[in-house]
Design a protein around this motif. Sequence first.
Motif, PDB file in Angstrom:
ATOM      1  N   GLU A 183     -10.554 -38.742 -37.791  1.00 46.52           N
ATOM      2  CA  GLU A 183     -10.152 -37.652 -36.909  1.00 46.52           C
ATOM      3  C   GLU A 183     -10.100 -38.187 -35.496  1.00 46.52           C
ATOM      4  O   GLU A 183     -11.092 -38.671 -34.959  1.00 46.52           O
ATOM      5  CB  GLU A 183     -11.141 -36.493 -37.006  1.00 46.52           C
ATOM      6  N   ASP A 184      -8.895 -38.121 -34.903  1.00 47.12           N
ATOM      7  CA  ASP A 184      -8.761 -38.681 -33.573  1.00 47.12           C
ATOM      8  C   ASP A 184      -8.060 -37.674 -32.673  1.00 47.12           C
ATOM      9  O   ASP A 184      -8.699 -36.862 -32.010  1.00 47.12           O
ATOM     10  CB  ASP A 184      -7.989 -39.998 -33.683  1.00 47.12           C
ATOM     11  N   ILE A 185      -6.733 -37.701 -32.713  1.00 44.66           N
ATOM     12  CA  ILE A 185      -5.954 -36.788 -31.867  1.00 44.66           C
ATOM     13  C   ILE A 185      -5.884 -35.405 -32.502  1.00 44.66           C
ATOM     14  O   ILE A 185      -5.842 -34.392 -31.818  1.00 44.66           O
ATOM     15  CB  ILE A 185      -4.534 -37.366 -31.668  1.00 44.66           C
ATOM     16  N   ALA A 186      -5.880 -35.386 -33.831  1.00 39.78           N
ATOM     17  CA  ALA A 186      -5.690 -34.124 -34.557  1.00 39.78           C
ATOM     18  C   ALA A 186      -6.515 -34.143 -35.837  1.00 39.78           C
ATOM     19  O   ALA A 186      -6.910 -35.209 -36.295  1.00 39.78           O
ATOM     20  CB  ALA A 186      -4.207 -33.962 -34.885  1.00 39.78           C
ATOM     21  N   PRO A 187      -6.774 -32.979 -36.408  1.00 38.75           N
ATOM     22  CA  PRO A 187      -7.543 -32.948 -37.666  1.00 38.75           C
ATOM     23  C   PRO A 187      -6.834 -33.745 -38.770  1.00 38.75           C
ATOM     24  O   PRO A 187      -5.614 -33.762 -38.835  1.00 38.75           O
ATOM     25  CB  PRO A 187      -7.574 -31.454 -38.032  1.00 38.75           C
ATOM     26  N   THR A 188      -7.634 -34.402 -39.580  1.00 41.18           N
ATOM     27  CA  THR A 188      -7.055 -35.183 -40.673  1.00 41.18           C
ATOM     28  C   THR A 188      -6.492 -34.262 -41.750  1.00 41.18           C
ATOM     29  O   THR A 188      -6.944 -33.124 -41.903  1.00 41.18           O
ATOM     30  CB  THR A 188      -8.118 -36.120 -41.285  1.00 41.18           C
ATOM     31  N   PHE A 189      -5.501 -34.764 -42.469  1.00 40.32           N
ATOM     32  CA  PHE A 189      -4.957 -33.996 -43.599  1.00 40.32           C
ATOM     33  C   PHE A 189      -5.881 -34.075 -44.814  1.00 40.32           C
ATOM     34  O   PHE A 189      -5.800 -33.268 -45.717  1.00 40.32           O
ATOM     35  CB  PHE A 189      -3.579 -34.546 -44.004  1.00 40.32           C
ATOM     36  N   LYS A 190      -6.749 -35.092 -44.816  1.00 38.64           N
ATOM     37  CA  LYS A 190      -7.593 -35.289 -45.998  1.00 38.64           C
ATOM     38  C   LYS A 190      -8.617 -34.157 -46.122  1.00 38.64           C
ATOM     39  O   LYS A 190      -9.400 -33.921 -45.208  1.00 38.64           O
ATOM     40  CB  LYS A 190      -8.321 -36.626 -45.879  1.00 38.64           C
ATOM     41  N   GLY A 191      -8.586 -33.485 -47.248  1.00 40.70           N
ATOM     42  CA  GLY A 191      -9.531 -32.392 -47.488  1.00 40.70           C
ATOM     43  C   GLY A 191      -9.276 -31.166 -46.632  1.00 40.70           C
ATOM     44  O   GLY A 191     -10.119 -30.272 -46.543  1.00 40.70           O
ATOM     45  N   GLU A 240      11.978 -24.753 -47.167  1.00 40.84           N
ATOM     46  CA  GLU A 240      11.825 -25.766 -48.210  1.00 40.84           C
ATOM     47  C   GLU A 240      10.924 -26.904 -47.718  1.00 40.84           C
ATOM     48  O   GLU A 240      10.037 -27.363 -48.444  1.00 40.84           O
ATOM     49  CB  GLU A 240      13.209 -26.299 -48.579  1.00 40.84           C
ATOM     50  N   GLU A 241      11.157 -27.318 -46.475  1.00 34.88           N
ATOM     51  CA  GLU A 241      10.337 -28.405 -45.925  1.00 34.88           C
ATOM     52  C   GLU A 241       8.872 -27.977 -45.770  1.00 34.88           C
ATOM     53  O   GLU A 241       7.965 -28.769 -46.006  1.00 34.88           O
ATOM     54  CB  GLU A 241      10.908 -28.863 -44.578  1.00 34.88           C
ATOM     55  N   LEU A 242       8.687 -26.713 -45.384  1.00 34.40           N
ATOM     56  CA  LEU A 242       7.312 -26.195 -45.284  1.00 34.40           C
ATOM     57  C   LEU A 242       6.613 -26.281 -46.644  1.00 34.40           C
ATOM     58  O   LEU A 242       5.480 -26.722 -46.757  1.00 34.40           O
ATOM     59  CB  LEU A 242       7.318 -24.736 -44.815  1.00 34.40           C
ATOM     60  N   ARG A 243       7.327 -25.826 -47.671  1.00 37.65           N
ATOM     61  CA  ARG A 243       6.806 -25.871 -49.039  1.00 37.65           C
ATOM     62  C   ARG A 243       6.398 -27.309 -49.399  1.00 37.65           C
ATOM     63  O   ARG A 243       5.346 -27.577 -49.949  1.00 37.65           O
ATOM     64  CB  ARG A 243       7.919 -25.360 -49.971  1.00 37.65           C
ATOM     65  N   GLN A 244       7.290 -28.248 -49.055  1.00 36.92           N
ATOM     66  CA  GLN A 244       7.056 -29.642 -49.436  1.00 36.92           C
ATOM     67  C   GLN A 244       5.859 -30.230 -48.714  1.00 36.92           C
ATOM     68  O   GLN A 244       5.022 -30.895 -49.323  1.00 36.92           O
ATOM     69  CB  GLN A 244       8.332 -30.462 -49.157  1.00 36.92           C
ATOM     70  N   ILE A 245       5.768 -29.949 -47.422  1.00 39.16           N
ATOM     71  CA  ILE A 245       4.653 -30.554 -46.687  1.00 39.16           C
ATOM     72  C   ILE A 245       3.323 -29.920 -47.111  1.00 39.16           C
ATOM     73  O   ILE A 245       2.299 -30.603 -47.201  1.00 39.16           O
ATOM     74  CB  ILE A 245       4.885 -30.522 -45.154  1.00 39.16           C
ATOM     75  N   ILE A 246       3.334 -28.625 -47.449  1.00 43.78           N
ATOM     76  CA  ILE A 246       2.101 -27.975 -47.902  1.00 43.78           C
ATOM     77  C   ILE A 246       1.690 -28.524 -49.272  1.00 43.78           C
ATOM     78  O   ILE A 246       0.519 -28.839 -49.502  1.00 43.78           O
ATOM     79  CB  ILE A 246       2.270 -26.444 -47.923  1.00 43.78           C
ATOM     80  N   ASP A 247       2.666 -28.686 -50.168  1.00 40.57           N
ATOM     81  CA  ASP A 247       2.341 -29.272 -51.478  1.00 40.57           C
ATOM     82  C   ASP A 247       1.776 -30.686 -51.303  1.00 40.57           C
ATOM     83  O   ASP A 247       0.896 -31.105 -52.049  1.00 40.57           O
ATOM     84  CB  ASP A 247       3.586 -29.304 -52.377  1.00 40.57           C
ATOM     85  N   TYR A 248       2.290 -31.400 -50.311  1.00 38.58           N
ATOM     86  CA  TYR A 248       1.790 -32.747 -50.036  1.00 38.58           C
ATOM     87  C   TYR A 248       0.339 -32.692 -49.504  1.00 38.58           C
ATOM     88  O   TYR A 248      -0.545 -33.390 -50.000  1.00 38.58           O
ATOM     89  CB  TYR A 248       2.714 -33.435 -49.046  1.00 38.58           C
ATOM     90  N   ILE A 249       0.115 -31.833 -48.532  1.00 33.71           N
ATOM     91  CA  ILE A 249      -1.233 -31.732 -47.929  1.00 33.71           C
ATOM     92  C   ILE A 249      -2.267 -31.356 -49.006  1.00 33.71           C
ATOM     93  O   ILE A 249      -3.384 -31.867 -49.014  1.00 33.71           O
ATOM     94  CB  ILE A 249      -1.234 -30.715 -46.756  1.00 33.71           C
ATOM     95  N   LYS A 250      -1.849 -30.478 -49.930  1.00 30.29           N
ATOM     96  CA  LYS A 250      -2.781 -30.053 -50.989  1.00 30.29           C
ATOM     97  C   LYS A 250      -3.264 -31.215 -51.853  1.00 30.29           C
ATOM     98  O   LYS A 250      -4.340 -31.144 -52.434  1.00 30.29           O
ATOM     99  CB  LYS A 250      -2.087 -29.036 -51.900  1.00 30.29           C
ATOM    100  N   THR A 251      -2.445 -32.262 -51.962  1.00 29.08           N
ATOM    101  CA  THR A 251      -2.851 -33.377 -52.817  1.00 29.08           C
ATOM    102  C   THR A 251      -3.872 -34.287 -52.140  1.00 29.08           C
ATOM    103  O   THR A 251      -4.489 -35.124 -52.788  1.00 29.08           O
ATOM    104  CB  THR A 251      -1.645 -34.258 -53.232  1.00 29.08           C
ATOM    105  N   LEU A 252      -4.023 -34.139 -50.819  1.00 24.16           N
ATOM    106  CA  LEU A 252      -4.923 -35.034 -50.075  1.00 24.16           C
ATOM    107  C   LEU A 252      -6.322 -34.426 -50.059  1.00 24.16           C
ATOM    108  O   LEU A 252      -6.682 -33.709 -49.144  1.00 24.16           O
ATOM    109  CB  LEU A 252      -4.403 -35.253 -48.650  1.00 24.16           C
ATOM    110  N   LYS A 253      -7.063 -34.713 -51.111  1.00 24.10           N
ATOM    111  CA  LYS A 253      -8.382 -34.062 -51.252  1.00 24.10           C
ATOM    112  C   LYS A 253      -9.494 -34.907 -50.642  1.00 24.10           C
ATOM    113  O   LYS A 253      -9.389 -36.083 -50.585  1.00 24.10           O
ATOM    114  CB  LYS A 253      -8.666 -33.815 -52.729  1.00 24.10           C
TER     115      LYS A 253
END
Length: 253
Positions: A183-191, A240-253
């Motif tokens: 975590e530096d400039i922004a919150p991490t996508f992980k978890g 569509e892009e929102l859907r894709q990026i959210i599905d991507y973020i969900k995989t980063l546990k």
Amino acid sequence: MDRLEKTLIYVAIALMAIFACLVLYAGVGLGISLPTSHEHSSPFTRGEIIAKENNEFEVYFVARMWAFDPPEVVLPEKAEVNIYLSALDVNHGFDVVGTNLNLMAVPGVVNMAHHRFDRSGEYPVICHEYCGLNHHKMLGMIRVVNSEEYLRWKEQLAGNVSMGEKISMERDCAACHSTDGTEDIAPTFKGLYGRTTKLTDGTEVIVDEEYLIESIQTPNKKIVAGYEPDMMPEDPLSDEELRQIIDYIKTLK
Ligand code: CUA
């Protein structure tokens, strides 16, 4: 004793014996069990769908004001599903319309039930325990589809995830949002998805789809505690892009 009275007593005894046999048959013969509380699993805070072998699934549902996580579950026909249910805040209900699945979601407790979804169709999940202002809006959905449709859906989801990763690189999200927990400039996508986050105004939010969409579209509306406003560009994404990026973020546990 009156003859009629005697007959009635025998009939009553016979009925009780029949009921006892039916209960035994349902429990032992058909393997039907009542939903139980699962003493050995600790309460969880994010929803998850785990596909096992042989069309078996584990679905972890979290109920909170006023949504279910995951909001939508897609399953193939004849899926054997173990449902685990917990609540984050207050008691909620969990009724799957069209099935006999009916549980209580209680904070600190995991309740579970088993169900086999034989027929394809839409099974709305409703909260049937009054839980506050937007109780009536607390809805989820279990979609059961045939095996071809299920494969297509899985492929589409995989496609969304890789497109989401691509967008994250191309639009420079990845420049500030790490995927490894840094975590530096922004919150991490992980978890990130499903966690509770503190904001600069002291309130807490749960990172769900609604929050992610809001934060992508209007980054300055809610700033995570410890971070500065005006850091994130307002870069419009299509639905569509929102859907894709959210599905991507969900995989980063
Ligand atoms: Cu949750 Cu009513």
